[in-house]
Design an enzyme around this catalytic site. Structure first.
Site, PDB file in Angstrom:
ATOM      1  N   ALA A   1       0.805  -1.213   0.000  1.00 50.06           N
ATOM      2  CA  ALA A   1       0.000   0.000   0.000  1.00 50.06           C
ATOM      3  C   ALA A   1       0.850   1.280   0.000  1.00 50.06           C
ATOM      4  O   ALA A   1       0.434   2.311  -0.538  1.00 50.06           O
ATOM      5  CB  ALA A   1      -0.947  -0.015   1.194  1.00 50.06           C
TER       6      ALA A   1
ATOM      7  N   PRO B   1      -4.637   6.242   0.896  1.00 51.06           N
ATOM      8  CA  PRO B   1      -4.059   5.938   2.211  1.00 51.06           C
ATOM      9  C   PRO B   1      -3.702   4.458   2.336  1.00 51.06           C
ATOM     10  O   PRO B   1      -4.371   3.609   1.755  1.00 51.06           O
ATOM     11  CB  PRO B   1      -5.179   6.302   3.205  1.00 51.06           C
ATOM     12  CG  PRO B   1      -6.431   6.359   2.411  1.00 51.06           C
ATOM     13  CD  PRO B   1      -6.052   6.633   0.990  1.00 51.06           C
ATOM     14  N   ASP B   2      -2.600   4.156   3.066  1.00 51.78           N
ATOM     15  CA  ASP B   2      -2.284   2.748   3.338  1.00 51.78           C
ATOM     16  C   ASP B   2      -3.039   2.339   4.600  1.00 51.78           C
ATOM     17  O   ASP B   2      -3.941   3.045   5.064  1.00 51.78           O
ATOM     18  CB  ASP B   2      -0.764   2.530   3.434  1.00 51.78           C
ATOM     19  CG  ASP B   2      -0.127   3.295   4.585  1.00 51.78           C
ATOM     20  OD1 ASP B   2      -0.868   3.905   5.394  1.00 51.78           O
ATOM     21  OD2 ASP B   2       1.110   3.298   4.691  1.00 51.78           O
ATOM     22  N   PHE B   3      -2.694   1.202   5.180  1.00 52.07           N
ATOM     23  CA  PHE B   3      -3.383   0.762   6.393  1.00 52.07           C
ATOM     24  C   PHE B   3      -2.670   1.236   7.653  1.00 52.07           C
ATOM     25  O   PHE B   3      -3.292   1.683   8.593  1.00 52.07           O
ATOM     26  CB  PHE B   3      -3.459  -0.775   6.409  1.00 52.07           C
ATOM     27  CG  PHE B   3      -4.615  -1.334   5.603  1.00 52.07           C
ATOM     28  CD1 PHE B   3      -5.544  -0.504   5.004  1.00 52.07           C
ATOM     29  CD2 PHE B   3      -4.760  -2.701   5.471  1.00 52.07           C
ATOM     30  CE1 PHE B   3      -6.601  -1.031   4.271  1.00 52.07           C
ATOM     31  CE2 PHE B   3      -5.817  -3.237   4.742  1.00 52.07           C
ATOM     32  CZ  PHE B   3      -6.736  -2.405   4.144  1.00 52.07           C
ATOM     33  N   ARG B   4      -1.329   1.115   7.684  1.00 52.05           N
ATOM     34  CA  ARG B   4      -0.652   1.222   8.979  1.00 52.05           C
ATOM     35  C   ARG B   4       0.140   2.499   9.212  1.00 52.05           C
ATOM     36  O   ARG B   4       0.719   2.669  10.286  1.00 52.05           O
ATOM     37  CB  ARG B   4       0.256   0.001   9.193  1.00 52.05           C
ATOM     38  CG  ARG B   4      -0.595  -1.247   9.414  1.00 52.05           C
ATOM     39  CD  ARG B   4       0.181  -2.538   9.456  1.00 52.05           C
ATOM     40  NE  ARG B   4      -0.734  -3.665   9.505  1.00 52.05           N
ATOM     41  CZ  ARG B   4      -1.348  -4.199   8.440  1.00 52.05           C
ATOM     42  NH1 ARG B   4      -1.137  -3.699   7.242  1.00 52.05           N
ATOM     43  NH2 ARG B   4      -2.185  -5.209   8.581  1.00 52.05           N
TER      44      ARG B   4
ATOM     45  N   GLN C   1       0.571  -6.247  -3.543  1.00 57.22           N
ATOM     46  CA  GLN C   1      -0.539  -6.556  -2.636  1.00 57.22           C
ATOM     47  C   GLN C   1      -1.658  -5.539  -2.859  1.00 57.22           C
ATOM     48  O   GLN C   1      -2.708  -5.644  -2.237  1.00 57.22           O
ATOM     49  CB  GLN C   1      -0.062  -6.484  -1.187  1.00 57.22           C
ATOM     50  CG  GLN C   1       1.071  -7.442  -0.878  1.00 57.22           C
ATOM     51  CD  GLN C   1       1.737  -7.108   0.447  1.00 57.22           C
ATOM     52  OE1 GLN C   1       1.284  -7.521   1.513  1.00 57.22           O
ATOM     53  NE2 GLN C   1       2.811  -6.347   0.404  1.00 57.22           N
ATOM     54  N   ASN C   2      -1.415  -4.550  -3.714  1.00 54.80           N
ATOM     55  CA  ASN C   2      -2.404  -3.491  -3.909  1.00 54.80           C
ATOM     56  C   ASN C   2      -3.532  -3.931  -4.832  1.00 54.80           C
ATOM     57  O   ASN C   2      -3.353  -4.771  -5.700  1.00 54.80           O
ATOM     58  CB  ASN C   2      -1.741  -2.231  -4.467  1.00 54.80           C
ATOM     59  CG  ASN C   2      -0.816  -1.601  -3.453  1.00 54.80           C
ATOM     60  OD1 ASN C   2      -0.839  -1.970  -2.282  1.00 54.80           O
ATOM     61  ND2 ASN C   2       0.002  -0.666  -3.881  1.00 54.80           N
TER      62      ASN C   2
ATOM     63  N   ASP D   1      -5.418  -1.428  -6.391  1.00 51.45           N
ATOM     64  CA  ASP D   1      -5.844  -0.179  -7.035  1.00 51.45           C
ATOM     65  C   ASP D   1      -5.619  -0.128  -8.548  1.00 51.45           C
ATOM     66  O   ASP D   1      -6.078   0.806  -9.216  1.00 51.45           O
ATOM     67  CB  ASP D   1      -5.155   1.028  -6.367  1.00 51.45           C
ATOM     68  CG  ASP D   1      -3.640   0.891  -6.312  1.00 51.45           C
ATOM     69  OD1 ASP D   1      -3.041   0.374  -7.277  1.00 51.45           O
ATOM     70  OD2 ASP D   1      -3.044   1.313  -5.302  1.00 51.45           O
TER      71      ASP D   1
ATOM     72  N   HIS E   1      -3.778  -9.695  -4.271  1.00 51.40           N
ATOM     73  CA  HIS E   1      -5.055  -9.480  -3.583  1.00 51.40           C
ATOM     74  C   HIS E   1      -6.156  -9.029  -4.528  1.00 51.40           C
ATOM     75  O   HIS E   1      -7.152  -8.447  -4.091  1.00 51.40           O
ATOM     76  CB  HIS E   1      -4.863  -8.468  -2.437  1.00 51.40           C
ATOM     77  CG  HIS E   1      -3.979  -9.002  -1.345  1.00 51.40           C
ATOM     78  ND1 HIS E   1      -3.258  -8.208  -0.484  1.00 51.40           N
ATOM     79  CD2 HIS E   1      -3.700 -10.276  -0.980  1.00 51.40           C
ATOM     80  CE1 HIS E   1      -2.581  -8.969   0.355  1.00 51.40           C
ATOM     81  NE2 HIS E   1      -2.836 -10.223   0.076  1.00 51.40           N
TER      82      HIS E   1
ATOM     83  N   CYS F   1     -20.542 -11.379 -10.539  1.00 47.23           N
ATOM     84  CA  CYS F   1     -21.811 -11.769  -9.930  1.00 47.23           C
ATOM     85  C   CYS F   1     -21.618 -13.135  -9.272  1.00 47.23           C
ATOM     86  O   CYS F   1     -21.171 -14.085  -9.918  1.00 47.23           O
ATOM     87  CB  CYS F   1     -22.916 -11.844 -10.980  1.00 47.23           C
ATOM     88  SG  CYS F   1     -24.414 -12.630 -10.319  1.00 47.23           S
TER      89      CYS F   1
ATOM     90  N   CYS G   1     -26.474  -7.844 -10.054  1.00 45.84           N
ATOM     91  CA  CYS G   1     -26.251  -8.233 -11.445  1.00 45.84           C
ATOM     92  C   CYS G   1     -27.434  -7.825 -12.314  1.00 45.84           C
ATOM     93  O   CYS G   1     -28.590  -8.058 -11.941  1.00 45.84           O
ATOM     94  CB  CYS G   1     -26.059  -9.743 -11.481  1.00 45.84           C
ATOM     95  SG  CYS G   1     -25.901 -10.418 -13.132  1.00 45.84           S
TER      96      CYS G   1
ATOM     97  N   CYS H   1     -29.131 -11.406 -13.611  1.00 48.77           N
ATOM     98  CA  CYS H   1     -29.867 -12.347 -12.741  1.00 48.77           C
ATOM     99  C   CYS H   1     -30.241 -11.756 -11.386  1.00 48.77           C
ATOM    100  O   CYS H   1     -30.901 -12.418 -10.590  1.00 48.77           O
ATOM    101  CB  CYS H   1     -29.052 -13.620 -12.545  1.00 48.77           C
ATOM    102  SG  CYS H   1     -27.649 -13.390 -11.449  1.00 48.77           S
TER     103      CYS H   1
ATOM    104  N   SER I   1       4.367  -3.250   5.000  1.00 47.14           N
ATOM    105  CA  SER I   1       4.747  -3.586   6.381  1.00 47.14           C
ATOM    106  C   SER I   1       5.081  -5.067   6.495  1.00 47.14           C
ATOM    107  O   SER I   1       5.487  -5.524   7.558  1.00 47.14           O
ATOM    108  CB  SER I   1       3.603  -3.232   7.334  1.00 47.14           C
ATOM    109  OG  SER I   1       2.441  -3.978   6.992  1.00 47.14           O
TER     110      SER I   1
ATOM    111  N   ASN J   1      11.486   1.701   2.171  1.00 48.95           N
ATOM    112  CA  ASN J   1      10.266   1.895   2.963  1.00 48.95           C
ATOM    113  C   ASN J   1      10.399   3.104   3.881  1.00 48.95           C
ATOM    114  O   ASN J   1      11.498   3.467   4.279  1.00 48.95           O
ATOM    115  CB  ASN J   1      10.045   0.645   3.840  1.00 48.95           C
ATOM    116  CG  ASN J   1       8.587   0.266   3.968  1.00 48.95           C
ATOM    117  OD1 ASN J   1       7.872   0.242   2.974  1.00 48.95           O
ATOM    118  ND2 ASN J   1       8.140  -0.004   5.165  1.00 48.95           N
TER     119      ASN J   1
END
Ligand code: NAD
Length: 234
Positions: free
Chosen positions: A22, A31-34, A101-102, A104, A119, A127, A149, A152, A191, A215
Site C-alpha cells: 500500500a 491511504p495505506d493501512f498502517r 498486494q495493492n 488499485d 489481492h 456476480c 447483477c 440475474c 509492512s 520503505n
C-alpha cells in the site's frame, strides 16, 4: 546502504522483481493501512480488518459497501513516480515482474504488463450467482447501494481477496516463479504483515546483497535498505 550503491546494483541487474504494498500508492493519494494517517488510525464503527473480511461481506453487505465505496475506491488517483519507474524498467528489459498486494490497478495504468495482483483488483467484479463480470464503473453506478447483477439480480462482489479468503493461484504461481528467477528483489511500501503474501519474498534465492527494502518504516531483517519515500528513492 547508500543510494549510490543501490543505483549501481540496479544498473547491473537484469531480472529485477519488485514486491510492493500500500505504501507504493500513498504518494498517489491513496491511504495505506498502517501509517499514522492510514486507515487503521481512522475511527470506524468496526476495524478495517473486520469490514474487509469475507464473513463481514456476507453478513453485513450494505455496511461493507459503504466502507468500500468511501475508502477503497479513489477515482482521482493516478500512477506516481514509483509506478512509472517500474513500468519503464520493464519496457527496457530490466524488470521481469511487479508483485503487488495493492488492489488499485495503478501499476497497469502506468504501463506495467507483468503484474501479479496477489489481492486482486477493484477493477474486476463478479456476480456471485451467474458469474457475469462487471467493471468498476458498473459497481460505482449503484453506490452507495449494494451492486446487483443486471442479468440475474445476484450479489456482485469485487474480485479482491478479503481476509479469510485464499489468494488466486495464478497470481501466486506467477509471483513465486518470478521471485525465484530474480537477480534482484526490491521490497517497498509494505509492512510485510499480511500473510501469505508477505511470505513470498522467501522464494528469492539470488545474491543476498540484491535483496533491498525501500520503505518509510525500516525493518531490522533487511541488511540493505533505503528509508524514505519510494517515489523519490526507487
Ligand atoms: P501497510 O499499510 O501495512 O504498510 C504500508 C507500509 O508502507 C508501511 O511500512 C509504511 O511505512 C510504508 N509507506 C507508506 N508510504 C510510503 C512511501 N511513500 N514510500 C515508502 N514507504 C511507504 O500496507 P501493506 O503491507 O500493503 O498491507 C496492507 C494490505 O492492505 C495489503 O494487503 C493491501 O492489499 C491492502 N491495501 C491496499 C491499498 C491499495 O491498493 N492502494 C491501500 C490500502 C491497503
Amino acid at each position: 546502504m547508500t543510494r549510490e550503491e543501490y543505483l549501481e546494483r540496479v544498473d547491473k541487474a537484469k531480472r529485477i522483481v519488485f514486491f510492493g504494498g500500500a505504501g507504493v500508492s500513498t504518494e498517489s493519494g491513496i491511504p495505506d493501512f498502517r501509517s499514522v494517517d492510514g486507515l487503521y488510525n481512522q475511527k470506524y464503527k468496526y476495524p478495517p480488518e473486520e469490514i474487509l473480511s469475507a464473513d463481514f461481506f456476507y453478513s453485513q453487505t450494505a455496511e461493507f459497501y459503504r466502507f468500500y465505496f468511501d475508502k477503497m475506491i479513489c477515482l482521482s488517483a493516478g500512477p506516481n513516480a514509483a509506478h512509472i519507474k517500474l513500468a519503464e524498467w520493464e519496457k527496457s528489459g530490466k524488470l521481469s515482474a511487479v508483485v503487488t498486494q495493492n488492489i488499485d490497478g495503478l501499476h497497469t495504468d502506468a504501463g506495467s504488463k507483468r503484474v501479479y495482483e496477489l489481492h486482486g483488483s477493484v477493477r474486476r467484479n463478479t456476480c456471485l450467482h451467474c458469474g457475469k463480470k462487471f467493471s468498476l464503473d458498473y459497481l460505482l453506478a449503484s453506490a452507495p447501494d449494494i451492486p446487483r447483477c443486471d442479468k440475474c439480480g445476484g450479489l456482485v462482489k469485487p474480485d479482491v481477496v478479503l481476509y479469510g479468503e485464499s489468494l488466486p493461484n495464478e497470481a501466486i504461481d506467477g509471483a513465486v516463479n518470478a521471485i525465484m528467477n530474480a537477480d534482484m528483489l526490491i521490497v517497498g511500501g509494505t509492512s510485510l504483515t499480511v500473510y501469505p503474501a508477505a511470505g513470498l519474498i522467501r522464494y528469492y534465492n539470488g545474491n543476498p546483497d540484491n535483496l533491498i527494502l525501500i520503505n518509510m518504516t525500516p525493518m531490522r531483517e533487511f541488511k540493505n535498505s533505503l528509508c524514505g519515500k519510494i517515489g523519490e528513492l526507487l
